[in-house]
Design a protein around this motif. Structure first.
Motif, PDB file in Angstrom:
ATOM      1  N   ALA A   1      -7.296   9.176  -0.403  1.00  0.00           N
ATOM      2  CA  ALA A   1      -6.489   8.045   0.068  1.00  0.00           C
ATOM      3  C   ALA A   1      -7.327   6.893   0.594  1.00  0.00           C
ATOM      4  CB  ALA A   1      -5.530   8.521   1.166  1.00  0.00           C
ATOM      5  N   LEU A   2      -8.566   7.161   0.999  1.00  0.00           N
ATOM      6  CA  LEU A   2      -9.382   6.156   1.684  1.00  0.00           C
ATOM      7  C   LEU A   2      -9.530   4.841   0.931  1.00  0.00           C
ATOM      8  CD1 LEU A   2     -11.178   5.294   4.022  1.00  0.00           C
ATOM      9  CD2 LEU A   2     -13.091   6.474   2.908  1.00  0.00           C
ATOM     10  N   PRO A   3      -9.887   4.842  -0.369  1.00  0.00           N
ATOM     11  CA  PRO A   3     -10.040   3.536  -1.042  1.00  0.00           C
ATOM     12  C   PRO A   3      -8.745   2.744  -1.112  1.00  0.00           C
ATOM     13  CG  PRO A   3     -10.226   5.366  -2.608  1.00  0.00           C
ATOM     14  CD  PRO A   3     -10.274   5.958  -1.250  1.00  0.00           C
ATOM     15  N   TYR A   4      -7.614   3.441  -1.181  1.00  0.00           N
ATOM     16  CA  TYR A   4      -6.328   2.747  -1.228  1.00  0.00           C
ATOM     17  C   TYR A   4      -5.974   2.174   0.136  1.00  0.00           C
ATOM     18  CZ  TYR A   4      -6.047   5.273  -5.631  1.00  0.00           C
ATOM     19  OH  TYR A   4      -6.319   5.770  -6.874  1.00  0.00           O
ATOM     20  N   ILE A   5      -6.287   2.908   1.186  1.00  0.00           N
ATOM     21  CA  ILE A   5      -6.055   2.401   2.537  1.00  0.00           C
ATOM     22  C   ILE A   5      -6.879   1.131   2.752  1.00  0.00           C
ATOM     23  CG2 ILE A   5      -6.382   2.891   4.993  1.00  0.00           C
ATOM     24  CD1 ILE A   5      -5.819   5.842   4.342  1.00  0.00           C
ATOM     25  N   ARG A   6      -8.128   1.170   2.302  1.00  0.00           N
ATOM     26  CA  ARG A   6      -8.997   0.006   2.438  1.00  0.00           C
ATOM     27  C   ARG A   6      -8.471  -1.170   1.617  1.00  0.00           C
ATOM     28  NH1 ARG A   6     -13.848   2.377   1.703  1.00  0.00           N
ATOM     29  NH2 ARG A   6     -13.701   2.232  -0.556  1.00  0.00           N
TER      30      ARG A   6
ATOM     31  N   MET B   1       1.318   5.289  -3.405  1.00  0.00           N
ATOM     32  CA  MET B   1       0.332   4.332  -2.915  1.00  0.00           C
ATOM     33  C   MET B   1      -1.062   4.914  -2.724  1.00  0.00           C
ATOM     34  SD  MET B   1       2.266   1.816  -0.253  1.00  0.00           S
ATOM     35  CE  MET B   1       0.744   0.891  -0.134  1.00  0.00           C
ATOM     36  N   PHE B   2      -1.153   6.193  -2.341  1.00  0.00           N
ATOM     37  CA  PHE B   2      -2.430   6.715  -1.858  1.00  0.00           C
ATOM     38  C   PHE B   2      -3.011   7.863  -2.670  1.00  0.00           C
ATOM     39  CE2 PHE B   2      -0.266   5.181   2.119  1.00  0.00           C
ATOM     40  CZ  PHE B   2      -0.995   4.004   2.192  1.00  0.00           C
TER      41      PHE B   2
ATOM     42  N   LEU C   1       6.288   4.384   8.862  1.00  0.00           N
ATOM     43  CA  LEU C   1       5.534   4.301  10.113  1.00  0.00           C
ATOM     44  C   LEU C   1       4.043   4.531   9.873  1.00  0.00           C
ATOM     45  CD1 LEU C   1       5.644   3.913  13.149  1.00  0.00           C
ATOM     46  CD2 LEU C   1       6.049   6.367  13.391  1.00  0.00           C
ATOM     47  N   MET C   2       3.721   5.491   9.018  1.00  0.00           N
ATOM     48  CA  MET C   2       2.314   5.750   8.715  1.00  0.00           C
ATOM     49  C   MET C   2       1.663   4.520   8.084  1.00  0.00           C
ATOM     50  SD  MET C   2       0.538   8.739   6.423  1.00  0.00           S
ATOM     51  CE  MET C   2      -1.228   8.663   6.090  1.00  0.00           C
ATOM     52  N   MET C   3       2.379   3.872   7.174  1.00  0.00           N
ATOM     53  CA  MET C   3       1.848   2.658   6.559  1.00  0.00           C
ATOM     54  C   MET C   3       1.510   1.621   7.623  1.00  0.00           C
ATOM     55  SD  MET C   3       4.517   2.372   3.371  1.00  0.00           S
ATOM     56  CE  MET C   3       3.970   0.759   2.851  1.00  0.00           C
ATOM     57  N   LYS C   4       2.402   1.460   8.592  1.00  0.00           N
ATOM     58  CA  LYS C   4       2.171   0.467   9.649  1.00  0.00           C
ATOM     59  C   LYS C   4       0.966   0.840  10.499  1.00  0.00           C
ATOM     60  CE  LYS C   4       3.529  -3.306  11.735  1.00  0.00           C
ATOM     61  NZ  LYS C   4       3.515  -4.605  11.030  1.00  0.00           N
ATOM     62  N   TYR C   5       0.839   2.109  10.822  1.00  0.00           N
ATOM     63  CA  TYR C   5      -0.250   2.546  11.693  1.00  0.00           C
ATOM     64  C   TYR C   5      -1.627   2.411  11.038  1.00  0.00           C
ATOM     65  CZ  TYR C   5       2.482   4.404  15.615  1.00  0.00           C
ATOM     66  OH  TYR C   5       3.287   4.530  16.725  1.00  0.00           O
TER      67      TYR C   5
ATOM     68  N   LYS D   1       4.545 -13.063  -1.457  1.00  0.00           N
ATOM     69  CA  LYS D   1       3.392 -12.767  -2.334  1.00  0.00           C
ATOM     70  C   LYS D   1       2.848 -11.370  -1.992  1.00  0.00           C
ATOM     71  CE  LYS D   1       3.376 -16.671  -4.595  1.00  0.00           C
ATOM     72  NZ  LYS D   1       4.747 -17.096  -4.258  1.00  0.00           N
ATOM     73  N   ALA D   2       3.753 -10.419  -1.990  1.00  0.00           N
ATOM     74  CA  ALA D   2       3.424  -9.052  -1.574  1.00  0.00           C
ATOM     75  C   ALA D   2       2.432  -8.399  -2.521  1.00  0.00           C
ATOM     76  CB  ALA D   2       4.703  -8.210  -1.508  1.00  0.00           C
ATOM     77  N   GLU D   3       1.666  -7.478  -1.979  1.00  0.00           N
ATOM     78  CA  GLU D   3       0.760  -6.674  -2.802  1.00  0.00           C
ATOM     79  C   GLU D   3       1.560  -5.788  -3.746  1.00  0.00           C
ATOM     80  OE1 GLU D   3      -2.827  -5.004  -4.247  1.00  0.00           O
ATOM     81  OE2 GLU D   3      -2.489  -6.764  -2.977  1.00  0.00           O
ATOM     82  N   LYS D   4       2.640  -5.193  -3.231  1.00  0.00           N
ATOM     83  CA  LYS D   4       3.453  -4.282  -4.030  1.00  0.00           C
ATOM     84  C   LYS D   4       4.933  -4.459  -3.736  1.00  0.00           C
ATOM     85  CE  LYS D   4       0.197  -0.388  -4.515  1.00  0.00           C
ATOM     86  NZ  LYS D   4       0.245  -0.188  -5.972  1.00  0.00           N
ATOM     87  N   LEU D   5       5.733  -4.215  -4.766  1.00  0.00           N
ATOM     88  CA  LEU D   5       7.174  -4.046  -4.640  1.00  0.00           C
ATOM     89  C   LEU D   5       7.474  -2.634  -5.104  1.00  0.00           C
ATOM     90  CD1 LEU D   5      10.177  -4.924  -4.389  1.00  0.00           C
ATOM     91  CD2 LEU D   5       9.998  -5.777  -6.751  1.00  0.00           C
TER      92      LEU D   5
END
Length: 296
Positions: free
Chosen positions: A17-22, A284-285, A52-56, A209-213
């Protein structure tokens, strides 16, 4: 299994997941929340935790929700029939009052409560709050006999998005809030419009101009003629599948919404199975992802 193998598996998942989080850090992701994920208690809790995890971890989720089944149930209790033309709910003034009450007063507040109980800071919004969604009346058209103009059908207080007030959304996001948006809008004469939630999600994603929908649905994603899941589709392939009838029914407006948002600056769009726990995180991850990814 060796006692250390299971913790090691968890470590591998985190590293995947790390590269996607970055990549997605401080980016906006618009999620259309609907279908079975909104009625199954376990899936509702799973969705709240995913957001919530996405926000954190530094991603900015913006939620747009539907509520068609809940509206239908409430109308039935009141003895009022639901009528649809080309998949759109005919919305007279009485129905619009019920739609607004259910979407804004019930469904929206439940989603906000779910996220906040998990430790988040969600804020519920309707299209009229802060002039968030300005709308115009939406008319359907039906083909008639050859060489005659199409019939224009008035389906009442159904609207389409004219403009999104991004200042309001961005100010909430900057202050650490998670916006949760009900798909209603206001007209120039003060009337309230019922708007398709997929269309609102696409318009919000485009405006930000979101990254993802990400559209949560009750199917695995877009399927080919053999009923197999398509992992990735580009614009040309998607238009071809619309032309040959492979994409039709309820999937058609979702795909059209995704293509429009991609043309207007959204980086990627996804149609994923909301019946699967943690569908958003898996899309996503993880390297493989789930559902169908649409790109230009």
């Amino acid at each position: 299994m060796n006692t250390i193998e299971k913790p090691m598996e968890k470590a591998e998942i985190l590293l995947e997941a790390l590269p996607y989080i970055r990549r997605f850090y401080n980016r906006t992701v618009v999620i259309k929340y609907g279908g079975h994920a909104m009625v199954d208690e376990e899936l509702k809790q799973s969705f709240a935790r995913d957001v919530l995890m996405m926000k954190y971890i530094g991603i900015n989720p913006v939620v747009v929700h539907g509520g068609g089944p809940q509206i239908g149930t409430f109308l039935k209790k009141l003895g009022k029939d639901s009528r649809f033309i080309q998949g759109m709910r005919v919305t007279d003034e009485e129905t619009m009052n019920i739609v607004e009450m259910v979407l804004v007063g019930m469904v929206n507040k439940e989603i906000v409560g779910l996220i906040n109980r998990e430790g988040g800071k969600a804020v519920g919004l309707s299209g009229k709050d802060g002039n968030l969604i300005s709308a115009v009346k939406y008319y359907l058209s039906a083909e008639k006999a050859k060489d005659t103009p199409p019939e224009i059908i008035d389906i009442g207080l159904v609207g389409k998005v004219k403009e999104i007030n991004t200042d309001l959304i961005n100010s909430l996001v900057r202050d650490g809030f998670i916006p949760v948006i009900a798909p209603t809008g206001y007209g120039e004469n003060g009337e309230t419009f019922n708007i398709n939630a997929d269309l609102v999600a696409g318009a919000v994603a485009s405006a930000l101009k979101a990254e993802k929908l990400i559209l949560l649905t009750d199917v695995a994603g877009v399927l080919n003629k053999q009923g197999e899941l398509i992992n990735t589709m580009n614009n040309e392939e998607t238009l071809g599948m619309i032309e040959d009838g492979t994409i039709d029914g309820g999937m058609f407006p979702k795909v059209k919404c995704c293509l429009k948002s991609l043309r207007e600056g959204v980086h990627k769009a996804h149609i994923v199975d909301g019946r699967q726990k943690h569908a958003i995180l898996l899309e996503m991850f993880t390297d493989k992802g789930i559902g169908t990814e649409l790109v230009i």
